[in-house]
Design an enzyme around this catalytic site. Sequence first.
Site, mmCIF file in Angstrom:
data_model
loop_
_atom_site.group_PDB
_atom_site.id
_atom_site.type_symbol
_atom_site.label_atom_id
_atom_site.label_comp_id
_atom_site.label_asym_id
_atom_site.label_seq_id
_atom_site.Cartn_x
_atom_site.Cartn_y
_atom_site.Cartn_z
ATOM 1 C CG PHE A 86 -99.827 20.681 50.088
ATOM 2 C CD1 PHE A 86 -98.724 21.237 49.475
ATOM 3 C CD2 PHE A 86 -100.965 20.454 49.325
ATOM 4 C CE1 PHE A 86 -98.742 21.574 48.147
ATOM 5 C CE2 PHE A 86 -100.996 20.788 47.991
ATOM 6 C CZ PHE A 86 -99.880 21.351 47.397
ATOM 7 N N GLY A 87 -99.443 17.667 53.740
ATOM 8 C CA GLY A 87 -99.413 17.394 55.169
ATOM 9 C C GLY A 87 -100.473 16.399 55.577
ATOM 10 C CG ASP A 147 -104.783 20.609 43.957
ATOM 11 O OD1 ASP A 147 -104.892 19.865 42.957
ATOM 12 O OD2 ASP A 147 -104.310 20.223 45.035
#
Length: 638
Positions: free
Chosen positions: A332-333, A444
Amino acid sequence: MINLSLYQTNSLSYTIIWMLFVIPSCVLSVDERQKHCSPTFRCGKQTDLYYPFWSPDREECGHPVFKVNCSGDFAEFTISTVKFHVLEMNYESRIIRLVRTEYLNNLCPWHPENRSINQEVLPFLQDTELGTFYYNCSGPTVDELANGYIRQLGCDEEVGGKSYFVSSPSHPGNRAILDGLSASCERNVDIPVSRSAMETTATNQSLEAIKKVLDVGFELGFNSDCSLCVASKGACGFNQSSKAFVCYCKDEPHEHTCGKMGIGIGLGCGFLGATLITVCLLCFFFQKRRTSHHLRPRDNNLKGLVQLKQYSYAEVRKITKLFSHTLGKGGFGTVYGGNLCDGRKVAVKILKDFKSNGEDFINEVASMSQTSHVNIVSLLGFCYEGSKRAIVYEFLENGSLDQFLSEKKSLNLDVSTLYRIALGVARGLDYLHHGCKTRIVHFDIKPQNILLDDTFCPKVSDFGLAKLCEKRESILSLLDARGTIGYIAPEVFSGMYGRVSHKSDVYSYGMLVLEMIGAKNKEIEETAASNSSSAYFPDWIYKNLENGEDTWKFGDEISREDKEVAKKMTLVGLWCIQPSPLNRPPMNRIVEMMEGSLDVLEVPPKPSIHYSAEPLPQLSSFSEENSIYTEVFIGSTS
């Protein structure tokens, strides 16, 4: 020819000037108590204090019990004759940390009294538990408890005589011993303590260790009414007549939050409201073509986030020193290290490819802003500027758990440390599932998303895939599979295994625990040795349990106690990865299993490979209520 643009500009200017005169007379009739109680106050070296605490000139701004004395370095208040120091006030995370004054570096104060804190005003957090001091005991000496911790104090005869400190005094297994101990002792005093601090006494049982536990203090949460009041632009206070909480608002006091202004004010401002709507529509119409940065509908969700620092992108660049120190990269980054202006170390996650979907950012900020727990990473702020999205959270010195599970560093963590990490993660997930006003399902859980501080206290992080749902609900509807291969519950892929719910996190937690003790990793060795790709993963774990081979990566050199801990973690892991969600225990039960004795843990039923289209049968009574849970969407799925 009329210049329409100039005409619109002049009209807007006249409207604004008119509003500047009308607004003060229409809506700024502020209740004086709201003005008086809104600012925070200073007490000793502590700043930014407010409700429930109050100083002599702010009596209406606090609860009667919490009048503070500011003569020392710390704010101090008294319940009956018992004094408490306010060690920390964190309004961002809504945590208050207190310590009982007479127990600062002293286990044997003179005639301590048993006094409790009003939990309706300051409720205990999940990390806070009660310990009990027993003074001047005449019965036989008690050396150990099966389900807790007991330590003789060695107080002087004139102060306390034969005395004890006991943790987990409410555990059912301790009842018989402690009932007898209580009857033989002159004085019993309940003291709130930090559960995570108490865990350190497992390896250090000295009296100094107990003193440190007490000196750390204990954490309490804020009254939810006050948080809601502040979020609605009110000021918290106390009604002396009704003896109840009150929210001082601009128009008048309200019971909980600031609602709409009075009818008279509403009628007087009705015309102004209509004018404002007209102006906004005109501005929207003429600005729509001239800007390329439109607010998506899901962006409005962030307006509900209160008491969080919002940083500009320029501030983020300054905090990270132009993104010079990379801590890690994920799906995600990228996460960068940085420092706030007050010197605090932080981690800053810059979300990538925001233009394609902003839901990950909304999920993470909305989820983390609702949490406050020792095993959940603390959100400090966020950046929300144009297409730039960043999340600022606390920096954890030891990084993520996965680096300690690799071949190079696996031996750096002993069984006891791994157990404490697994227990902490369980408590964090229990808080997300059962301790928040809105249930949070993480989706997650994996080693990369478990961060460790300098004492290896674990904190669950990365809420990019999280979903929120009402507590009374259990079933979530997902339009896409989410998670990491190897940790995703089977029902996320196929409805034949059951419905997706918070039990999906339980499965991921089980896989995490098995990996921590080396059981999951050994699957590769076993499969390679048997040259079979169809072997069911837990088969060989059950075989090893039957053969007494349950030390996994630790070998036979560990102690008997550590072997029992490893076996307990194995059994808990197997319960968690049952194929049917109905057969998995909820997280609050998992915490009890982890904290309890190995003797009461049963070996879970051995699942068989199930290819039928029919749902899997229920094998145990671990299922919770059967009511259908509907998802509370925090962002558009389009």
